[in-house]
Design an enzyme around this catalytic site. Structure first.
Site, short mmCIF file in Angstrom:
data_model
loop_
_atom_site.label_atom_id
_atom_site.label_comp_id
_atom_site.label_asym_id
_atom_site.label_seq_id
_atom_site.Cartn_x
_atom_site.Cartn_y
_atom_site.Cartn_z
N GLU A 106 -25.27 69.92 -14.26
CA GLU A 106 -25.95 71.13 -14.32
C GLU A 106 -26.94 71.33 -13.38
OE1 GLU A 106 -26.86 69.55 -18.29
OE2 GLU A 106 -26.40 71.72 -19.11
N GLU A 126 -21.13 66.03 -23.02
CA GLU A 126 -22.06 66.18 -24.03
C GLU A 126 -21.39 66.25 -25.53
OE1 GLU A 126 -22.31 67.27 -21.00
OE2 GLU A 126 -24.40 67.39 -20.30
#
Ligand SMILES: NC(=O)c1ccc[n+]([C@@H]2O[C@H](COP(=O)([O-])OP(=O)(O)OC[C@H]3O[C@@H](n4cnc5c(N)ncnc54)[C@H](O)[C@@H]3O)[C@@H](O)[C@H]2O)c1
Length: 709
Positions: A106, A126
């Site tokens: 990210e 995730e």
């Protein structure tokens, strides 16, 4: 306080921000503080013309700090930091290597350009932790590569190669050689070509990649890949939001949703297992003066299913291993099986032919026990017979060097008795691998009352090298895993005698989340394997004439499971699918008739409860008796060795999720129907309910007592 792990170096007008936070450059609070300080340095410079973000050590940022999950939300902090890098007025390049996970990916997305060494791997795992990428991943990735590809990547949760990342449009360039020099050169070329910042956040999601049809397809995919779970569906929502709103609005939405996710059982359960696995190697109370002995070479006795797999574990870790069997054909079968295992890895592209040759070269097959004399660790994996194992340990006692670990892979035999056949019981220990030994991560390490602290430490450390998750247990029948299996399997078998079909039973268990129904597992392992264990242990069994009679009935009818195409199900050659088989059902019906078992109608819920309650109950016995050191260890055993869903956190975590009083009440209800023989609640469960305390409270009390003792 200034961060110790982030520094800015200058290469002319280029700021190189270097992070070094071993072992894997997790984005901890300290790293975030360092990155913020680096930003301030960069902003204060009048001459800066470009920024490179990179890491020293094994990898670029591996991800967020999972330890912070249980604390206050950090998303806004991440978001502000990442946005600030994105907002810089000079080009920012992420220069990556290693395994870039979650938050690392990210942060790279918030950079303007991304380059990587060819061996780099990328993942956003995730959803397997019950959350979504919460630091802009669901908003920036679809802007960069489209909603469909972004969601496929997020939902798969699997690592991809740098090559694949390039094809997806995530990477600008693969660079060979020195990463730092290449990154600085990359910025220089950008500037020469008059290219400045290129902000992912300012891009729009390609509308073609974000149609209603695409989201419908991916919703179905999320449901299928993550049954009983929500995070995959939340990821779809968040990516849809990216296609409909500004970055700012999307990031707000992402924050709200990820924080909702963190409260869920699926996330708390998965995070619990993550830490339980990390901590399972810790042995509180073990003599601190004892340290692990070095393991430079190993031996395995028995070249069968387990022995060959265990030899592969050692060779994969670069530890030379001598594999001894009693006769040439058996040894040849073992070598054949090694060959097949490694060839399978080559065929799947996991290792090269050269690596296969190198690893096979580390395994020395032999017919002579004498060749084990130099081994630091010997693992015995011969047939499950006490007489045979005693003979072998007597022999080993005369051969193995002083201080060598003498381990047995027995599943059921009393290791205290095995240790008695040596003059060095302190060196004897159980190393209970699971089939296939080179694949399954779990290793039950079983200490006797006399196993030395050094032996325990050596094996717990060795486990790490051979990439196993060790759980320390004490000696009892079945140790942790198989002992808990007893009641779980007993009820499954009993229910097919009461008229439930094998598919109904397995289906209910799989629907609940078990990786495979237990009857299908028995078919895979071989019905005769179970029957042999039942026979060998007949004297231990309670006086219940129906006990494991489903296995016996099928076995007597010549049904061995997958290996002869018929067991609880029917199988077709070359196909592992299971088909319902009326013949099996009829055999079970007849046996039930002979035994006088009444037919019942089983709801899905009853099947799940009758299998799970005894499993959980036994967990409380094991904890209460001190067979397991911690409840979390029991959770590790069942999630890593027995297909218990990680998102339910393991049996003990699940017991608390459902509520201990509810579990106790459920056990009482079945006791009223089926009697006390199998349905007596564990004393520890009763105690915890009566006192109204949680497992963790009780464990703290025990530690306190241990400290006093
Ligand atoms: N198969 C499983 O799923 C599994 C799982 C965990 C533990 N175990 C345990 O592992 C052990 C081995 O099981 P397996 O399934 O690999 O058995 P296996 O039958 O596949 O292999 C046993 C091997 O031991 C060899 N052997 C027999 N006597 C010997 C001797 N005196 N010296 C040297 N070698 C000898 C045999 O020739 C054979 O190759 C057993 O104790 C079993 O309970 C098995």
């Amino acid at each position: 306080m200034p961060s110790q792990c982030v520094r800015v170096e200058w290469d002319g007008d280029f700021a190189v921000v270097i992070t070094n936070n071993p072992p894997v450059n997790t984005i901890t609070a300290d790293v975030r503080a360092g990155l913020n300080a680096a930003l301030a340095t960069i902003k204060a410079s009048y001459s800066v013309r470009g920024v490179v973000l990179m890491c020293e050590g094994s990898t670029f940022f591996s991800g967020a700090d999972i330890g912070e999950f249980s604390g206050p939300p950090r998303e806004v902090e991440y978001r502000t930091l990442f946005n600030a890098f994105e907002a810089l007025e000079v080009p920012v390049v992420a220069a990556m290597h290693g395994t870039v996970m979650g938050g690392g990916s990210e942060l790279a997305l918030a950079c303007h350009y991304r380059i990587a060494a060819p061996s780099t791997r990328f993942a956003m795992p995730e959803v397997t932790l019950g959350i979504i990428p919460g630091a802009g991943g669901t908003q920036r990735l679809p802007r960069l590569i489209g909603a469909e590809k972004a969601l496929e990547f997020i939902l798969s949760a699997k690592p991809i190669s740098a090559q694949q990342a390039g094809e997806l449009g995530f990477l600008d360039e693969l660079v060979e050689g020195g990463l730092r020099a290449a990154a600085v050169n990359f910025v220089r070329l950008l500037l020469a070509a008059n290219k400045g910042p290129r902000r992912t956040g300012e891009m729009n999601v390609d509308p073609e990649s974000a149609t209603a049809g695409v989201f419908q397809k991916l919703t179905a995919q999320a449901r299928k890949a993550y049954p009983n779970r929500n995070a995959g569906l939340v990821a779809v929502d968040a990516v849809r939001k990216a296609s409909q709103s500004s970055l700012e609005e999307g990031l707000e939405y992402e924050t709200i949703r990820v924080n909702e996710c963190k409260q869920s059982v699926e996330s708390r359960g998965a995070v619990h297992v993550f830490f339980a696995e990390r901590d399972s190697r810790r042995v509180p109370g073990l003599d601190n003066a004892a340290s692990a002995a070095p393991v430079k070479s190993a031996g395995v006795i028995g070249a069968g299913t387990m022995g060959a797999g265990i030899a592969v574990c050692f060779a994969n870790a670069g530890i030379p291993v001598t594999m001894v069997d009693a006769n040439t054909p058996a040894l040849e079968r073992g070598i054949d099986s090694l060959n097949r295992t490694y060839q399978g890895m080559v065929d799947k592209g996991r290792i090269t032919a050269g690596e296969k040759a190198q690893r096979m070269g580390l395994i020395r097959p032999s017919l002579h026990y004498g060749e084990l004399r130099d081994a630091d660790v010997v693992v015995e994996a011969v047939f499950e017979s006490m007489d045979l194992k005693k003979q072998i340990f007597t022999k080993l006692n005369g051969i193995a060097k002083r201080g060598a670990v003498l381990a047995t892979n027995t599943s059921t035999l009393d290791i205290e008795i095995i240790a008695d056949s040596t003059s060095r019981p302190g060196d004897v220990i159980g190393m209970h691998f699971f089939a296939p030994a080179n694949v399954m991560p779990l290793l039950e390490v079983v200490r006797t009352s006399r196993t030395s602290a050094t032996t325990i430490r050596t094996v717990m450390e060795l486990a790490k090298r051979i990439r196993k998750t060790p759980v320390l247990a004490r000696v009892c029948y079945g140790f942790i895993g198989n002992r808990m299996m007893e009641g779980y399997a007993r009820e499954a078998e009993r229910m097919v005698l009461e008229g439930a079909t094998p598919r109904q039973v397995d289906g209910a268990l799989e629907e609940w989340g078990m990786a495979m129904g237990i009857l299908a597992v028995f078919d895979m392992a071989g019905i005769e394997v179970g029957v042999n264990v039942h026979r060998a242990n007949a004297t231990r069994y309670p006086a219940d004439p129906t006990y494991y009679q489903a296995d016996f009935a099928l076995h007597e009818a010549g049904r061995m499971g997958q290996k002869n195409g018929k067991g609880y199900y029917r199988y077709e050659a070359g196909n592992r699918s299971r088909f319902d088989d009326p013949d099996a059902v009829e055999i079970l019906r007849q046996r039930a008739h002979v035994l006088g078992i009444e037919t019942r109608n089983h709801s899905t819920e009853e099947i799940q409860q009758r299998c799970l309650y005894p499993l959980l109950n036994e967990g409380f016995r094991i904890l209460g008796e001190g067979i397991a050191m911690r409840a979390a260890d029991i959770d590790v055993v069942w999630t890593s060795g027995y297909g218990f869903p990680r998102y339910r956190g393991g049996p003990m975590f699940h017991a608390e999720t459902m509520g201990l009083p509810a579990l106790l009440a459920g056990i009482h209800e079945y006791r009223d129907v089926f009697g006390r023989m199998h349905w007596e609640p564990a004393p520890l469960l009763v105690e915890l309910v009566e006192r109204g305390i949680r497992i963790a409270d009780w464990e703290r009390e025990q530690q306190g007592e241990g400290a006093l003792a």
